[in-house]
Design an enzyme around this catalytic site. Structure first.
Site, PDB file in Angstrom:
ATOM      1  N   ARG A 205      41.213 -37.108   7.954  1.00 53.36           N
ATOM      2  CA  ARG A 205      41.427 -37.858   9.197  1.00 53.36           C
ATOM      3  C   ARG A 205      42.908 -38.016   9.522  1.00 53.36           C
ATOM      4  NH1 ARG A 205      41.915 -43.104   9.550  1.00 53.36           N
ATOM      5  NH2 ARG A 205      40.205 -43.287  11.052  1.00 53.36           N
TER       6      ARG A 205
ATOM      7  N   PRO B  19      38.453 -41.392 -14.327  1.00 49.48           N
ATOM      8  CA  PRO B  19      38.811 -42.810 -14.373  1.00 49.48           C
ATOM      9  C   PRO B  19      40.230 -43.056 -14.886  1.00 49.48           C
ATOM     10  CG  PRO B  19      36.626 -42.470 -15.290  1.00 49.48           C
ATOM     11  CD  PRO B  19      37.222 -41.108 -15.091  1.00 49.48           C
TER      12      PRO B  19
ATOM     13  N   GLU C   8      29.603 -37.314 -20.131  1.00 49.01           N
ATOM     14  CA  GLU C   8      30.449 -38.342 -20.730  1.00 49.01           C
ATOM     15  C   GLU C   8      31.927 -38.146 -20.417  1.00 49.01           C
ATOM     16  OE1 GLU C   8      31.323 -41.769 -22.856  1.00 49.01           O
ATOM     17  OE2 GLU C   8      29.397 -40.980 -22.180  1.00 49.01           O
TER      18      GLU C   8
ATOM     19  N   ASP D 141      45.824 -47.791  11.248  1.00 56.28           N
ATOM     20  CA  ASP D 141      44.790 -48.207  10.314  1.00 56.28           C
ATOM     21  C   ASP D 141      45.342 -49.144   9.253  1.00 56.28           C
ATOM     22  OD1 ASP D 141      42.844 -46.751  11.545  1.00 56.28           O
ATOM     23  OD2 ASP D 141      43.014 -45.026  10.211  1.00 56.28           O
TER      24      ASP D 141
END
Length: 245
Positions: free
Chosen positions: A153, A89, A116, A168
Protein backbone atom coordinates in the site's frame (compact mmCIF):
# COMPACT_ATOMS: atom_id res chain seq x y z
CA UNK A 1 8.14 -4.84 -7.01
CA UNK A 2 8.77 -8.57 -7.34
CA UNK A 3 7.56 -10.73 -4.44
CA UNK A 4 8.35 -14.43 -4.07
CA UNK A 5 6.84 -16.57 -1.34
CA UNK A 6 8.08 -19.99 -0.25
CA UNK A 7 5.25 -21.85 1.49
CA UNK A 8 3.85 -25.29 2.15
CA UNK A 9 0.34 -23.91 1.75
CA UNK A 10 0.12 -21.74 -1.40
CA UNK A 11 -3.68 -21.96 -1.27
CA UNK A 12 -3.69 -19.76 1.84
CA UNK A 13 -2.62 -16.77 -0.26
CA UNK A 14 -5.20 -17.12 -3.00
CA UNK A 15 -8.04 -15.12 -1.43
CA UNK A 16 -6.08 -12.43 0.46
CA UNK A 17 -3.77 -11.65 -2.46
CA UNK A 18 -6.63 -11.38 -4.92
CA UNK A 19 -8.75 -8.99 -2.86
CA UNK A 20 -8.76 -5.31 -2.00
CA UNK A 21 -5.62 -3.16 -2.28
CA UNK A 22 -3.12 -6.00 -2.83
CA UNK A 23 -5.30 -7.52 -5.54
CA UNK A 24 -5.49 -4.16 -7.32
CA UNK A 25 -1.72 -3.76 -7.03
CA UNK A 26 -1.22 -7.15 -8.68
CA UNK A 27 -3.78 -6.39 -11.36
CA UNK A 28 -2.07 -3.05 -12.08
CA UNK A 29 1.31 -4.82 -12.20
CA UNK A 30 2.65 -2.68 -9.37
CA UNK A 31 3.65 -5.91 -7.68
CA UNK A 32 4.30 -9.32 -9.21
CA UNK A 33 3.75 -12.24 -6.82
CA UNK A 34 4.91 -15.84 -7.28
CA UNK A 35 4.37 -18.62 -4.75
CA UNK A 36 6.65 -21.65 -4.63
CA UNK A 37 5.74 -24.78 -2.68
CA UNK A 38 9.01 -25.99 -1.24
CA UNK A 39 7.54 -29.44 -0.69
CA UNK A 40 8.07 -29.85 -4.45
CA UNK A 41 11.82 -29.74 -3.81
CA UNK A 42 12.14 -32.45 -1.16
CA UNK A 43 14.39 -35.40 -1.99
CA UNK A 44 12.55 -38.11 -0.03
CA UNK A 45 9.76 -40.31 -1.37
CA UNK A 46 7.33 -39.35 1.40
CA UNK A 47 7.77 -35.67 0.45
CA UNK A 48 8.59 -34.78 4.04
CA UNK A 49 10.20 -31.39 4.58
CA UNK A 50 10.76 -31.81 8.33
CA UNK A 51 12.68 -34.12 10.66
CA UNK A 52 13.49 -34.67 14.33
CA UNK A 53 16.02 -32.29 15.91
CA UNK A 54 19.51 -33.54 16.70
CA UNK A 55 19.96 -33.80 20.45
CA UNK A 56 16.29 -34.51 21.05
CA UNK A 57 13.45 -32.21 21.89
CA UNK A 58 9.79 -31.66 21.12
CA UNK A 59 8.44 -31.06 17.64
CA UNK A 60 9.93 -31.25 14.17
CA UNK A 61 12.32 -28.92 12.37
CA UNK A 62 12.09 -27.66 8.81
CA UNK A 63 14.97 -29.16 6.85
CA UNK A 64 17.52 -27.01 5.06
CA UNK A 65 17.55 -28.99 1.80
CA UNK A 66 14.04 -28.23 0.47
CA UNK A 67 14.41 -24.54 1.33
CA UNK A 68 17.87 -24.26 -0.22
CA UNK A 69 16.75 -25.97 -3.42
CA UNK A 70 13.59 -23.84 -3.63
CA UNK A 71 15.66 -20.68 -3.15
CA UNK A 72 18.06 -21.85 -5.87
CA UNK A 73 15.10 -22.31 -8.20
CA UNK A 74 13.69 -18.85 -7.47
CA UNK A 75 17.14 -17.28 -7.79
CA UNK A 76 17.75 -18.88 -11.18
CA UNK A 77 14.29 -17.95 -12.44
CA UNK A 78 14.56 -14.30 -11.41
CA UNK A 79 18.28 -13.70 -11.63
CA UNK A 80 18.36 -13.08 -7.88
CA UNK A 81 16.44 -13.30 -4.62
CA UNK A 82 16.42 -9.70 -3.47
CA UNK A 83 15.87 -9.43 0.28
CA UNK A 84 15.20 -12.87 1.74
CA UNK A 85 12.87 -12.53 4.73
CA UNK A 86 12.48 -15.28 7.29
CA UNK A 87 9.25 -15.08 9.30
CA UNK A 88 10.49 -15.93 12.77
CA UNK A 89 9.63 -15.00 16.41
CA UNK A 90 13.31 -14.13 16.96
CA UNK A 91 13.29 -11.50 14.22
CA UNK A 92 12.95 -7.76 14.61
CA UNK A 93 9.39 -6.66 15.22
CA UNK A 94 7.46 -5.47 12.21
CA UNK A 95 6.13 -1.92 12.24
CA UNK A 96 5.38 0.93 9.85
CA UNK A 97 9.03 1.96 9.67
CA UNK A 98 9.99 -1.54 8.51
CA UNK A 99 7.15 -1.48 5.95
CA UNK A 100 8.50 1.79 4.57
CA UNK A 101 11.98 0.30 4.42
CA UNK A 102 10.77 -2.78 2.53
CA UNK A 103 8.69 -0.69 0.12
CA UNK A 104 11.95 0.75 -1.25
CA UNK A 105 13.19 -2.72 -2.26
CA UNK A 106 12.80 -4.13 -5.76
CA UNK A 107 12.51 -7.79 -4.78
CA UNK A 108 11.35 -9.53 -1.60
CA UNK A 109 11.47 -13.27 -0.98
CA UNK A 110 9.55 -14.65 2.02
CA UNK A 111 10.25 -17.98 3.70
CA UNK A 112 7.16 -19.21 5.56
CA UNK A 113 8.04 -21.87 8.07
CA UNK A 114 5.99 -24.47 9.87
CA UNK A 115 6.51 -27.01 12.64
CA UNK A 116 8.69 -26.35 15.70
CA UNK A 117 11.31 -24.28 13.93
CA UNK A 118 14.05 -24.17 11.31
CA UNK A 119 17.29 -25.97 10.76
CA UNK A 120 19.71 -23.19 11.75
CA UNK A 121 21.57 -23.45 8.42
CA UNK A 122 18.56 -21.94 6.62
CA UNK A 123 19.52 -18.59 8.15
CA UNK A 124 22.65 -18.57 5.97
CA UNK A 125 20.42 -17.68 3.02
CA UNK A 126 18.45 -15.01 4.89
CA UNK A 127 19.03 -11.25 4.79
CA UNK A 128 16.31 -10.25 7.26
CA UNK A 129 14.33 -11.92 10.05
CA UNK A 130 10.96 -10.38 10.95
CA UNK A 131 8.36 -11.11 13.62
CA UNK A 132 4.84 -9.71 13.87
CA UNK A 133 5.03 -9.64 17.66
CA UNK A 134 5.48 -11.65 20.81
CA UNK A 135 3.13 -14.48 20.00
CA UNK A 136 3.32 -17.71 18.01
CA UNK A 137 1.43 -18.49 14.81
CA UNK A 138 1.06 -21.91 13.23
CA UNK A 139 3.14 -20.82 10.27
CA UNK A 140 4.65 -17.85 8.51
CA UNK A 141 1.92 -17.44 5.90
CA UNK A 142 -0.23 -14.99 7.87
CA UNK A 143 2.85 -12.97 8.77
CA UNK A 144 3.88 -12.74 5.13
CA UNK A 145 0.38 -11.57 4.15
CA UNK A 146 0.46 -8.80 6.75
CA UNK A 147 3.89 -7.59 5.64
CA UNK A 148 2.96 -7.71 1.95
CA UNK A 149 -0.25 -5.77 2.56
CA UNK A 150 1.43 -3.10 4.69
CA UNK A 151 4.29 -2.76 2.20
CA UNK A 152 2.31 -2.84 -1.04
CA UNK A 153 0.00 0.00 0.00
CA UNK A 154 3.05 2.27 0.26
CA UNK A 155 4.03 1.73 -3.37
CA UNK A 156 3.22 4.53 -5.77
CA UNK A 157 -0.04 3.93 -7.60
CA UNK A 158 -1.42 1.36 -5.16
CA UNK A 159 -3.75 3.70 -3.29
CA UNK A 160 -6.30 5.80 -5.12
CA UNK A 161 -5.34 8.82 -3.01
CA UNK A 162 -1.57 9.19 -2.75
CA UNK A 163 -2.02 11.31 0.40
CA UNK A 164 -3.63 8.43 2.28
CA UNK A 165 -0.49 6.51 3.27
CA UNK A 166 1.52 9.44 4.71
CA UNK A 167 -1.44 10.32 6.95
CA UNK A 168 -1.91 6.82 8.34
CA UNK A 169 -1.23 5.99 11.95
CA UNK A 170 2.47 5.33 12.67
CA UNK A 171 3.66 6.94 9.40
CA UNK A 172 4.59 10.07 11.34
CA UNK A 173 5.35 8.11 14.50
CA UNK A 174 2.00 9.18 15.96
CA UNK A 175 -1.48 7.68 15.97
CA UNK A 176 -3.88 9.18 13.46
CA UNK A 177 -6.31 11.88 14.56
CA UNK A 178 -10.10 11.12 14.76
CA UNK A 179 -11.99 11.34 11.48
CA UNK A 180 -15.65 11.86 10.60
CA UNK A 181 -17.92 11.72 7.57
CA UNK A 182 -21.55 12.64 6.83
CA UNK A 183 -23.99 13.22 8.45
CA UNK A 184 -22.67 16.02 10.64
CA UNK A 185 -25.03 14.97 13.42
CA UNK A 186 -26.01 11.38 14.20
CA UNK A 187 -27.96 10.20 17.27
CA UNK A 188 -26.91 13.27 19.19
CA UNK A 189 -23.24 12.87 18.29
CA UNK A 190 -21.88 15.85 16.38
CA UNK A 191 -18.84 16.33 14.20
CA UNK A 192 -16.45 18.88 15.81
CA UNK A 193 -17.30 22.35 14.55
CA UNK A 194 -13.75 23.04 13.43
CA UNK A 195 -13.92 20.27 10.79
CA UNK A 196 -16.86 21.92 9.03
CA UNK A 197 -15.58 25.46 9.47
CA UNK A 198 -13.64 25.56 6.22
CA UNK A 199 -10.65 27.03 8.06
CA UNK A 200 -7.86 24.71 6.97
CA UNK A 201 -5.27 26.21 9.30
CA UNK A 202 -7.46 25.55 12.33
CA UNK A 203 -8.31 22.09 10.99
CA UNK A 204 -4.60 21.25 10.72
CA UNK A 205 -4.01 22.53 14.26
CA UNK A 206 -6.93 20.47 15.59
CA UNK A 207 -5.67 17.33 13.86
CA UNK A 208 -2.15 17.77 15.21
CA UNK A 209 -3.47 18.26 18.73
CA UNK A 210 -5.79 15.25 18.53
CA UNK A 211 -3.05 13.08 17.06
CA UNK A 212 -0.69 13.94 19.90
CA UNK A 213 -3.47 13.51 22.48
CA UNK A 214 -4.53 10.10 21.17
CA UNK A 215 -0.91 8.91 21.08
CA UNK A 216 -0.23 10.17 24.61
CA UNK A 217 -3.35 8.57 26.05
CA UNK A 218 -3.29 5.27 24.15
CA UNK A 219 0.30 4.59 23.09
CA UNK A 220 2.67 6.76 25.15
CA UNK A 221 5.48 4.34 24.29
CA UNK A 222 5.47 5.73 20.74
CA UNK A 223 6.53 9.13 22.06
CA UNK A 224 9.74 7.80 23.60
CA UNK A 225 12.64 9.04 21.49
CA UNK A 226 10.32 10.59 18.90
CA UNK A 227 11.60 13.86 17.49
CA UNK A 228 8.95 16.54 17.92
CA UNK A 229 8.97 20.14 16.77
CA UNK A 230 8.99 22.87 19.40
CA UNK A 231 5.33 23.47 18.67
CA UNK A 232 4.49 19.79 19.10
CA UNK A 233 6.45 19.67 22.36
CA UNK A 234 4.41 22.60 23.68
CA UNK A 235 1.15 20.96 22.58
CA UNK A 236 2.19 17.71 24.24
CA UNK A 237 3.06 19.52 27.46
CA UNK A 238 -0.36 21.18 27.47
CA UNK A 239 -1.96 17.76 26.98
CA UNK A 240 0.05 16.28 29.85
CA UNK A 241 -0.88 19.18 32.12
CA UNK A 242 -4.54 18.65 31.29
CA UNK A 243 -4.72 14.90 31.71
CA UNK A 244 -2.27 14.39 34.55
CA UNK A 245 -4.35 16.46 36.96
Amino acid sequence: MKIDILSLFPEMFKGPLEASIVGKAIESKIIDVDITNYRDFTNNKQRHVDDYPYGGGAGMLLQAQPIFDALDYVETKNGGLGNVILLDPAGRQFNQKVAQELSAKEHLTFICGHYEGYDERIRERVTDEISLGDYILTGGELGAMVIIDATARLLQGTLGNEESAPGDSFSSGLLEYPQYTRPASYRGMNVPDVLISGNHQKIDQWREYESLKRTYLRRPDLLVGLELTEQQQQILQDIKNKFEK
